[in-house]
Design a protein around this motif. Structure first.
Motif, short mmCIF file in Angstrom:
data_model
loop_
_atom_site.label_atom_id
_atom_site.label_comp_id
_atom_site.label_asym_id
_atom_site.label_seq_id
_atom_site.Cartn_x
_atom_site.Cartn_y
_atom_site.Cartn_z
N SER A 22 40.81 63.12 26.92
CA SER A 22 40.75 64.26 27.87
C SER A 22 40.20 64.12 29.28
N ALA A 23 39.55 62.77 29.36
CA ALA A 23 39.14 62.35 30.76
C ALA A 23 39.97 61.63 31.52
N ALA A 24 40.27 61.84 32.83
CA ALA A 24 41.17 61.19 33.79
C ALA A 24 40.43 59.91 33.84
N SER A 25 41.31 58.82 33.65
CA SER A 25 40.61 57.57 33.88
C SER A 25 41.76 56.56 34.32
N LEU A 26 41.61 56.36 35.57
CA LEU A 26 42.59 55.16 36.28
C LEU A 26 41.56 54.24 36.96
N THR A 27 42.09 52.97 36.91
CA THR A 27 41.70 51.84 37.64
C THR A 27 42.61 51.51 38.70
N THR A 28 42.10 50.94 39.95
CA THR A 28 43.28 50.52 40.80
C THR A 28 42.64 48.94 41.49
N TRP A 29 43.79 48.46 41.97
CA TRP A 29 43.23 47.21 42.62
C TRP A 29 44.67 46.71 43.63
N LEU A 30 44.20 45.96 44.67
CA LEU A 30 45.42 45.39 45.57
C LEU A 30 45.54 43.87 45.28
N THR A 31 46.80 43.78 45.48
CA THR A 31 47.44 42.29 45.69
C THR A 31 48.19 41.71 46.64
N ALA A 32 47.93 40.42 47.01
CA ALA A 32 48.85 40.29 48.32
C ALA A 32 50.15 39.93 47.86
N GLY A 33 51.45 39.76 48.36
CA GLY A 33 52.73 39.71 48.18
C GLY A 33 53.46 40.89 48.05
N ALA A 34 54.72 40.74 47.35
CA ALA A 34 55.68 41.90 47.79
C ALA A 34 56.27 42.24 46.28
N ILE A 35 55.65 41.80 45.18
CA ILE A 35 55.87 42.10 43.92
C ILE A 35 54.76 42.23 43.04
N SER A 36 54.72 42.78 41.72
CA SER A 36 53.86 42.96 41.03
C SER A 36 53.47 41.58 39.90
N LEU A 37 52.13 41.44 39.89
CA LEU A 37 51.92 40.39 39.19
C LEU A 37 51.57 40.50 37.79
N GLN A 38 51.59 41.89 37.44
CA GLN A 38 51.61 42.16 36.02
C GLN A 38 52.60 41.41 35.04
N SER A 39 52.11 41.17 33.91
CA SER A 39 53.07 40.71 32.89
C SER A 39 53.85 41.93 32.18
N GLY A 40 54.92 41.72 31.89
CA GLY A 40 55.58 42.83 30.90
C GLY A 40 56.11 43.91 31.64
N VAL A 41 56.44 43.78 33.10
CA VAL A 41 56.89 44.89 33.87
C VAL A 41 58.30 45.26 33.88
N THR A 42 58.64 46.41 34.23
CA THR A 42 59.89 46.83 34.44
C THR A 42 60.03 47.02 36.02
N THR A 43 61.06 46.51 36.69
CA THR A 43 60.85 46.59 38.30
C THR A 43 62.04 47.25 38.70
N ILE A 44 61.85 48.15 39.55
CA ILE A 44 62.79 48.98 40.54
C ILE A 44 62.75 48.53 41.96
N ASP A 45 63.71 47.84 42.39
CA ASP A 45 63.97 47.52 43.69
C ASP A 45 64.70 48.32 44.61
N PHE A 46 65.45 49.46 43.90
CA PHE A 46 66.41 50.45 44.65
C PHE A 46 67.47 49.81 45.08
N GLY A 47 68.11 48.73 44.66
CA GLY A 47 69.30 48.09 44.91
C GLY A 47 69.46 47.56 46.49
N THR A 48 70.85 47.34 46.58
CA THR A 48 71.18 46.78 47.94
C THR A 48 72.41 47.73 48.53
N SER A 49 72.50 47.71 49.56
CA SER A 49 73.62 48.24 50.34
C SER A 49 74.08 47.54 51.70
#
Length: 225
Positions: A22-49
């Motif tokens: 019931s307690a709202a709990s989030l943690t945040t951090w910043l990383t350099a670079g353009a992509i996530s460094l987290q393992s096991g992610v699903t990535t959305i790059d919005f495609g090309t046109s």
């Protein structure tokens, strides 16, 4: 008597899990670079046109579904330059389309099941309410962020800055089911979104209870033997 004590302990443990959710709990951090460094992610790059230097590709975007995530609202851009002056600037490191929330717009990401991690490339970050990203669990607001919530040099509003924001739920905390991106001026530019899906808390609690019950029954059989 001992069995009753064990039942009480099990009930207490499950109640603790429920209370912690019931307690709202989030943690945040910043990383350099353009992509996530987290393992096991699903990535959305919005495609090309085909690059368009004068207008959004779609306004608003047709809802985009990727895995358990559905994106709606906002505009997609893809220019041959660094952006359109006064409208939207390409986040540094972005290629192809990027997602831009314009003045007075709200972009929404809805998840069909909860997630434990979310990250995105935040182009030229601005303070709230110019840029405001909010994380929800059902109808409960977990937290909202603007540039003022983070420290430079990774987070400032220079369009040449690369800022990748990572947000994670805490152990036994509520899962994220919706994210909203809003802007009161042009623009809130993002790309390379990423998420990690999670087992919903009720299922986790049930598995925990089943494991404890199994240990109790095993102990009882050993005593009977």
């Amino acid at each position: 008597m001992k069995l009753s004590i064990r039942k009480f302990a099990l009930g207490t443990a499950l109640a603790a899990i429920t209370l912690s959710a019931s307690a709202a709990s989030l943690t945040t951090w910043l990383t350099a670079g353009a992509i996530s460094l987290q393992s096991g992610v699903t990535t959305i790059d919005f495609g090309t046109s085909t690059p368009n230097d004068s207008a959004a590709i779609q306004s608003p975007i047709t809802p985009i579904t990727n895995g358990i995530a559905t994106y709606s609202g906002g505009n997609l851009y893809n220019t041959t330059t660094t952006g359109i002056s006064g409208v939207s600037a390409r986040p540094v490191g972005s290629t192809g389309n990027w997602w831009s929330i314009q003045a007075g717009q709200t972009g929404t990401v809805n998840f069909s099941s909860g997630i434990s991690y979310y990250g995105f490339l935040w182009g030229s970050p601005d303070v709230s309410p110019w840029n405001d990203v909010s994380f929800w669990s059902g109808n409960t607001l977990l937290d909202s962020y603007g540039r003022e919530d983070f420290q430079p040099p990774l987070m400032n509003n220079n369009w040449t800055t690369t800022s990748y924001l990572n947000v994670s739920t805490l152990l036994n905390g509520p899962l994220i089911t919706k994210i909203t991106f809003s802007a009161n001026q042009n623009a809130f530019e993002t790309d390379n979104h990423a998420y990690v899906s999670a087992v919903p808390l009720p299922a986790a609690a049930w598995l925990f209870g089943s494991a404890v019950f199994g240990f109790m029954m095993a102990a009882k059989r050993r005593k009977a033997a």
